[in-house]
Enzyme design. Structure first.
Site, PDB file in Angstrom:
ATOM      1  N   ASP A 175       0.820  -1.215   0.000  1.00 58.56           N
ATOM      2  CA  ASP A 175       0.000   0.000   0.000  1.00 58.56           C
ATOM      3  C   ASP A 175       0.854   1.265   0.000  1.00 58.56           C
ATOM      4  O   ASP A 175       0.345   2.369   0.217  1.00 58.56           O
ATOM      5  CB  ASP A 175      -0.967   0.008   1.185  1.00 58.56           C
ATOM      6  CG  ASP A 175      -0.253  -0.022   2.535  1.00 58.56           C
ATOM      7  OD1 ASP A 175       0.995  -0.018   2.564  1.00 58.56           O
ATOM      8  OD2 ASP A 175      -0.947  -0.050   3.576  1.00 58.56           O
ATOM      9  N   HIS A 177       3.260   2.202   2.063  1.00 57.45           N
ATOM     10  CA  HIS A 177       3.736   2.786   3.323  1.00 57.45           C
ATOM     11  C   HIS A 177       5.235   2.555   3.471  1.00 57.45           C
ATOM     12  O   HIS A 177       5.752   1.514   3.088  1.00 57.45           O
ATOM     13  CB  HIS A 177       2.972   2.217   4.528  1.00 57.45           C
ATOM     14  CG  HIS A 177       3.304   0.800   4.887  1.00 57.45           C
ATOM     15  ND1 HIS A 177       2.473  -0.270   4.617  1.00 57.45           N
ATOM     16  CD2 HIS A 177       4.376   0.259   5.526  1.00 57.45           C
ATOM     17  CE1 HIS A 177       3.007  -1.381   5.068  1.00 57.45           C
ATOM     18  NE2 HIS A 177       4.180  -1.094   5.620  1.00 57.45           N
ATOM     19  N   GLU A 182       1.500   4.439   7.693  1.00 56.66           N
ATOM     20  CA  GLU A 182       0.402   3.855   6.941  1.00 56.66           C
ATOM     21  C   GLU A 182      -0.314   4.909   6.084  1.00 56.66           C
ATOM     22  O   GLU A 182      -0.111   6.115   6.277  1.00 56.66           O
ATOM     23  CB  GLU A 182      -0.593   3.217   7.918  1.00 56.66           C
ATOM     24  CG  GLU A 182      -0.001   2.138   8.819  1.00 56.66           C
ATOM     25  CD  GLU A 182       0.168   0.800   8.116  1.00 56.66           C
ATOM     26  OE1 GLU A 182       0.419   0.779   6.897  1.00 56.66           O
ATOM     27  OE2 GLU A 182       0.042  -0.237   8.800  1.00 56.66           O
TER      28      GLU A 182
END
Length: 311
Positions: A175, A177, A182
């Site tokens: 994702d 990160h 995050e």
């Protein structure tokens, strides 16, 4: 920004290790001038670490005057997770969990340092015990600290006292990160307590026997701003499962939902990837950066050796 594309994982790992080797040797570290190196954990950097160990054992590289700062460490279990079903965490649950944990963070019990999945264990077993670095020159956040906020602030102060990070090496999640920043993290964030996203918890379950109930939900992590302060950043991205994240990092704009994209704005960023990680990039983008490989390879060729600098 540089994008270095190698054929496979092993070649990408070797290129990254060569670059780190040359940067340390060119710096000419000494007792009063340490080279400061930021380091990641996870599966991606393992190949790079193996090559660095090989260089050290061959007598070509020393870490005697290197100080390291790791990106993150698990805080581990916090009794606040009992309020939620770990296997069905929704975004609303995660938001509630984050708010609740902030009031309970000081009570959270981190993984013991000798737990096989703690990042202290990871770094010792996969890197530190194989090289000549002094233990006092390795810095990893303490997920068992009595006051986690104080621990985070102290870590930032240690980085400053060391003169800042010369080269920060990082990896990313699918994702996008970096460290445990995050999606949605501030792009100017500093070292802090962070609640893990559901996708990260699921991804990390493989390290805990695929048992979600054993995966820590909280970590201490350097911030995006902490890494951005480094004089140079090298990000390792390998595998088709991270291809979309690389696309977001290279071809789209800066977006806090893909924290790795922040490094478009760093004056000295090197993305090192394998062929599989480029699957979502435009053909012309790949061709452009591959056309620069003769320039990129000048950064690692010839490979330097500490033997050449011995009196």
């Amino acid at each position: 920004m540089r994008l270095v594309i190698l054929d496979d994982y092993d070649l990408a790992s070797e290129w990254a290790a060569k670059y780190i080797r040359n940067r340390i040797i060119q710096f000419k570290p000494s007792a009063d001038r340490y080279f400061t190196l930021g380091l990641p954990t996870g599966s991606t950097p393992l190949g790079c670490y193996r090559k660095l160990i090989e260089y050290h054992k061959n007598g070509d590289l020393s870490f005697k005057y290197v100080k390291t700062f790791n990106m993150d460490e698990y805080v581990g279990e916090c009794d606040c997770t009992d309020h939620f079903s770990r296997e069905v965490l929704s975004m609303q649950d995660l938001h509630k969990l984050s708010k609740y944990c902030k009031t309970r963070a000081a009570d959270a019990a981190g993984l013991p340092r000798d737990h096989p999945e703690s990042y202290h264990s990871y770094m010792w077993n996969n890197f530190f015990k194989h090289i000549d670095i002094e233990p006092q020159n390795t810095h990893i956040l303490d997920g068992n600290a009595s006051n986690l906020q104080t621990e985070c602030e102290a870590f930032e102060q240690k980085i400053t006292a060391a003169g800042g990070i010369e080269l920060f090496v990082g990896g990313i999640g699918p994702d996008g990160h970096i460290a445990f920043n995050e999606p949605g993290s501030s792009l100017v964030s500093r070292t802090r307590v962070k609640t893990l996203a559901k996708d990260t918890i699921v991804a990390n379950a493989r390290f805990f026997g695929n048992d979600l109930s054993k995966v820590p939900t909280m970590t201490l992590t350097v911030g995006v701003g902490t890494v951005m302060d480094a004089r140079e950043v090298m990000i390792l991205i390998t595998g088709a499962h991270k291809a979309f994240a690389l696309y977001k990092a290279i071809e789209e704009g800066v977006n806090h939902m893909w924290t790795v994209s922040a490094f478009q704005q760093h004056p000295r960023t090197i993305f090192v990837c394998d062929e599989d990680a480029t699957l979502e990039l435009r053909v012309k983008t790949v061709k452009y950066f591959k056309g620069l490989m003769h320039v990129h390879n000048q950064l690692v060729e010839p490979m330097l050796s500490v033997k050449d600098y011995m009196d």
